[in-house]
Design an enzyme around this catalytic site. Structure first.
Site, PDB file in Angstrom:
ATOM      1  CG  ASP A   1      34.148 -23.116 -52.612  1.00 34.38           C
ATOM      2  OD1 ASP A   1      34.771 -22.819 -52.004  1.00 34.38           O
ATOM      3  OD2 ASP A   1      33.360 -22.731 -53.135  1.00 34.38           O
TER       4      ASP A   1
ATOM      5  CD  GLU B   1      33.621 -22.211 -47.925  1.00 34.49           C
ATOM      6  OE1 GLU B   1      32.652 -21.809 -48.819  1.00 34.49           O
ATOM      7  OE2 GLU B   1      33.598 -22.100 -47.246  1.00 34.49           O
TER       8      GLU B   1
END
Length: 926
Positions: free
Chosen positions: A791, A835
């Site tokens: 992430d 993301e």
């Protein structure tokens, strides 16, 4: 002497077992080559006792197998090979096992589909020493196994070929291909083309591996089982000569003896001059005696005895015991001979001799003995010679049987004829003249003498073309017998003289050749035999009836001094004038088809007498015969000399020849009368054949017209089919183009369905599918499995500060970083969320996964993407959660990786955290 001195000097000082064994092996080989059997065997066993090296032991066992083979101890040689293979962990059955062989054969049949000489020759070389030794020993054992039982040899070859297909080729692998392909497929199964293909493979392997040890064996076996089925036997003899020379060169006495035997037997069967064959036989006998190949020398003794009995017939026939040759003792030796296919040659040659000398009953008895060896000679050329001579013997003895036995023999002859017809198609050089002779015998048995003579004559021409003197002699002998049986003694004598000349050329003594026909044909010197022979030859060559009739008229006028010749032939129960010539006429008239009783130009009383009595009539001076003195024809034309002869076939008058001379009395002397009488049968047969030929030509013409008509119809159909095929091809091309477009679209759709549109990485859907596949694969194979969930740190702030366009470009840059690190086809990088990214690493342990994570951090840091609003670093960073292992479910696996990611976030971000079951979490800072 050198090896003996070396042993005296070196052995007392040498303690190395390998070197001692090598010296003892060399001594054993020298003793073997010098023919010292017991001494060689002793040194071989000493070498085995001191040998400690597996490779060296295999080589000694190979030489020991060859040693026992050369001396004919085949069973001992085979057991020696089994013992040697047991040291290598390879078990060979003590005998032939049909079930095991069938399994090997079906396996090879599947594996060898589409295999060619080039593909088999291109197999890699075996690297494992144990496998090389196994192939070496199997190769040495196969020649032994063949002498014990051919099926056992083929079974060993199948095992060797299986080893080669699995591990590769060796120098000795050629023997397995040769036995399986040349002997089994070519000889036993009858696939001649396959046999020759494997033969060429075997010869190519000799050259590739520079194999001298099998340089005698391979060309001999190739010629013995394959080459002669498609190529002339004389060509095969060149391979055997090469095998003989190589056998002497490398010390392969066994195959040198095989090749010598094959050459002499082949020359005898090809009908080469007997004196030349006898010289060859004597040379090979002396050579084999010198090298100690006594078994093959014994085979040559039998062949030599057959040659002697052909050259000079023995008074002791039908036995061969003569001039010091004890046939009973010889047969006793043959019964103990392991190579039964070589022993078979003696019985085949004796059949030939007895048949040629007229001892048909004794020849039939020998044929029964010969039949018992046919299984041993399967696939060999001399086995076909048994079939040929046996068929001739059966044809000569058929009359002595009746009922069912006669029918069974007749059927057997027909079977032989079919076999030779089939063989002649593949190789006319070796089989065509034999096939023609047997077909002639079949026609003779059926009473179709014209066809029989035609086939005998064709066989003589074929045999002359191929140089087969024995079959030329036989062809004229059968022709002579047939003519003699029909009472045409002069024609028979012509062929008897031709046979004598050819027999002398072949090498049969004059007395022996004369004896063959003296009981059948009575000699006569009453007329010119040259004229008769020339007439027979000319008449027999004509096929078209008009030309034949012109030729007959010419021959009759030249040889009888007739001033007028008339030939009448029977057709539809009446006699028609079909040919007429006279010295005053410009040319011969033929095919008039005029009934003889409707003309005044013939003495009907003479012709009627001949028709009714079936006897010829000779009138020296018609003026002095009261019976014909008042005949109006004689009175009108003043005819003096008359000769009228019936043309007989099977006791029926098929035609009449009428000759006359009006200038002198007594023109037709007894010798001219005899000439025409004996020539009559040949004239009748030739005319009958010409009539048959004429009818056949008519049928052929009609059939040709039908064929042309059918051809035209077929052409029209072909044009229609071609047009339809063209349309079908166009439609097919269009269909293929549409299918290609559809396939491209499906591929593009598949890419779209599994790929993230922004980053080009796999999407969540593809990730789930791939994760399931790799999870199950690693679990099934007990492999390590790693999952990383990544992430971007504070990416929302990045989007808010730089905008969504810059955010997309950042995600693309990060995706490129992933692709530069994760490269294996079995791994996968996917966009997991906005993301978030996920990485699947199959077969990767903890150390490897941590290394990948470190590389990802490093590449992102090197990319240097500015992130001024991040609380972690002024550059874009990433947190990674790693889990290594296979949990009970995929969901649990993802959960563990997520836990590791959350721990990385809690610990300050920009790091990798590894999930561990015992300690729950383990952090690794970057």
């Amino acid at each position: 002497m050198y090896i003996i001195q070396a042993m005296k000097l070196l052995l007392p000082q040498i303690t190395d077992a390998h070197l001692r064994a090598e010296i003892l092996k060399e001594r054993a080989e020298c003793e073997h080559l010098c023919g010292q059997q017991s001494t060689a065997l002793n040194y071989y066993h000493q070498a085995l006792l001191v040998c400690s090296d597996a490779r060296q032991r295999t080589k000694i066992y190979e030489l020991l197998i060859k040693f026992h083979t050369d001396y004919g101890d085949f069973q001992i040689a085979f057991e020696t090979g089994r013992t040697a293979l047991s040291y290598l962990g390879f078990r060979v059955p003590a005998g032939f096992n049909p079930v095991n062989f069938l399994a090997d054969y079906l396996h090879l049949k599947y594996k060898l589909r589409g295999a060619t000489t080039e593909t088999l020759l291109a197999l890699p070389e075996v690297s494992e020493a144990c496998i090389r030794d196994q192939i070496l020993l199997l190769s040495a054992m196969q020649k032994v196994a063949y002498q014990i039982r051919p099926e056992l040899c083929v079974a060993l070859a199948a095992k060797q070929v299986r080893l080669c297909l699995r591990y590769g080729n060796t120098r000795e692998a050629v023997v397995g291909y040769m036995v399986f392909g040349v002997i089994f497929l070519g000889g036993v199964r009858g696939h001649a083309e396959a046999g020759c293909e494997y033969g060429r493979l075997s010869l190519a392997m000799l050259e590739r591996y520079n194999n001298q040890m099998q340089s005698a064996e391979v060309p001999f076996v190739y010629g013995y089982f394959a080459h002669s089925w498609l190529h002339p036997a004389s060509d095969t003899e060149r391979y055997w000569l090469r095998a003989f020379e190589q056998g002497l060169k490398v010390g392969d006495w066994f195959h040198a003896g095989c090749a010598a035997t094959g050459i002499v037997q082949s020359q005898l069967m090809r009908g080469q001059p007997l004196e030349q064959v006898l010289q060859q036989c004597n040379y090979y006998q002396a050579t084999l005696q010198r090298i100690g190949a006594f078994k093959h020398g014994q085979v040559l003794v039998g062949i030599r005895q057959a040659l002697l009995n052909l050259c000079h017939s023995s008074s002791s026939l039908p036995t061969f015991s003569h001039n010091g040759f004890d046939e009973r003792a010889y047969l006793n030796k043959l019964s103990q001979y392991g190579s039964r296919h070589f022993a078979h040659m003696y019985f085949i040659n004796k059949m030939w001799v007895l048949y040629f000398q007229g001892h048909y009953k004794a020849a039939a008895e020998v044929a029964l003995n010969s039949q018992g060896y046919m299984k041993d000679s399967q696939g060999m050329l001399h086995a076909t010679e048994h079939c040929f001579v046996h068929a001739l013997i059966l044809a000569q003895t058929l009359r002595s049987f009746d009922g069912l036995k006669r029918h069974w023999i007749h059927v057997r002859i027909k079977r032989y004829v079919r076999k030779f017809k089939c063989w002649a198609k593949s190789c006319p050089d070796n089989f065509l003249d034999r096939a023609q002779l047997l077909r002639g015998e079949l026609y003779r048995i059926a009473g179709r003498y014209g066809k029989a003579l035609e086939h005998y004559q064709e066989a003589c021409k074929t045999a002359e073309f191929y140089g087969h003197l024995n079959l030329q002699v036989l062809g004229h002998q059968l022709t002579e017998q047939l003519y003699a049986s029909q009472g045409q003694l002069l024609a028979a004598q012509c062929h008897q003289l031709e046979k004598r000349q050819l027999a002398e050329k072949w090498g049969v003594s004059r007395q022996n050749a004369q004896a063959q026909g003296s009981s059948r044909v009575r000699r006569t010197d009453q007329f010119d035999l040259d004229s008769l022979a020339k007439a027979v030859e000319v008449i027999s060559q004509e096929r078209r009836l008009p030309r034949l009739l012109e030729t007959l008229m010419s021959i009759l006028q030249e040889n009888t001094l007739a001033r007028r010749c008339v030939l009448m032939l029977q057709e539809d129960q009446q006699f028609l004038i079909q040919a007429e010539s006279s010295v005053e006429g410009v040319e011969t008239q033929v095919m008039q088809s005029q009934p003889y009783d409707q003309t005044d130009n013939l003495p009907r009383r003479v012709i009627n007498y001949v028709m009714a009595s079936h006897e010829p009539i000779l009138i020296d001076d018609a003026r002095h015969y009261d019976v014909f003195a008042n005949d109006p024809y004689f009175a009108r034309y003043q005819v003096l000399s008359v000769l009228c002869v019936p043309l007989m076939i099977h006791g029926q008058v098929k035609g009449i020849v009428y000759l006359e001379n009006d200038t002198a009395a007594g023109v037709f002397t007894q010798d001219r009368f005899a000439l025409l009488h004996y020539l009559g049968g040949q004239i009748a047969i030739s005319i009958e054949n010409a009539l048959v030929y004429q009818k056949l030509e008519q049928r052929v013409g009609e059939r040709t017209q039908d064929i042309e008509r059918q051809k035209e119809e077929l052409q029209n159909q072909y044009d229609t089919i071609r047009h339809l095929n063209q349309r079908l091809t166009e439609e097919n091309d269009e269909r293929k183009l549409a299918e290609k477009k559809l396939q491209d679209a499906n591929q593009q759709l598949q890419i779209l369905a599994t790929t993230d549109g922004l980053t080009g990485l796999s999407n969540r859907r593809h990730f789930n599918q791939f994760l399931t596949q790799q999870y199950l694969y690693c679990k099934r194979h007990e492999l390590p499995f790693s999952l990383l969930i990544c992430d971007l740190d504070e990416f929302k702030a990045y989007n808010d500060h730089y905008g969504h366009q810059a955010g997309d470009e950042c995600l693309i840059a990060v995706a490129e970083c992933f692709n530069s690190v994760v490269k294996r086809p079995s791994d996968l990088v996917a966009r997991y969320g906005g993301e978030e990214f996920a990485i699947i690493l199959s077969a990767t342990d903890r150390e490897g996964a941590v290394h990948i994570a470190e590389q990802i951090h490093q590449v992102i840091r090197q990319r240097d993407i500015v992130h001024v609003v991040s609380s972690v670093s002024p550059r874009v960073t990433m947190s990674i959660g790693l889990h290594v292992g296979l949990e009970s479910s995929i969901d649990q696996l993802i959960h563990c990786a997520d836990e590791a990611l959350y721990q990385a976030k809690r610990d300050g971000k920009n790091r990798t955290c590894v999930y561990h079951i015992k300690d729950n979490l383990h952090q690794q800072d970057i």
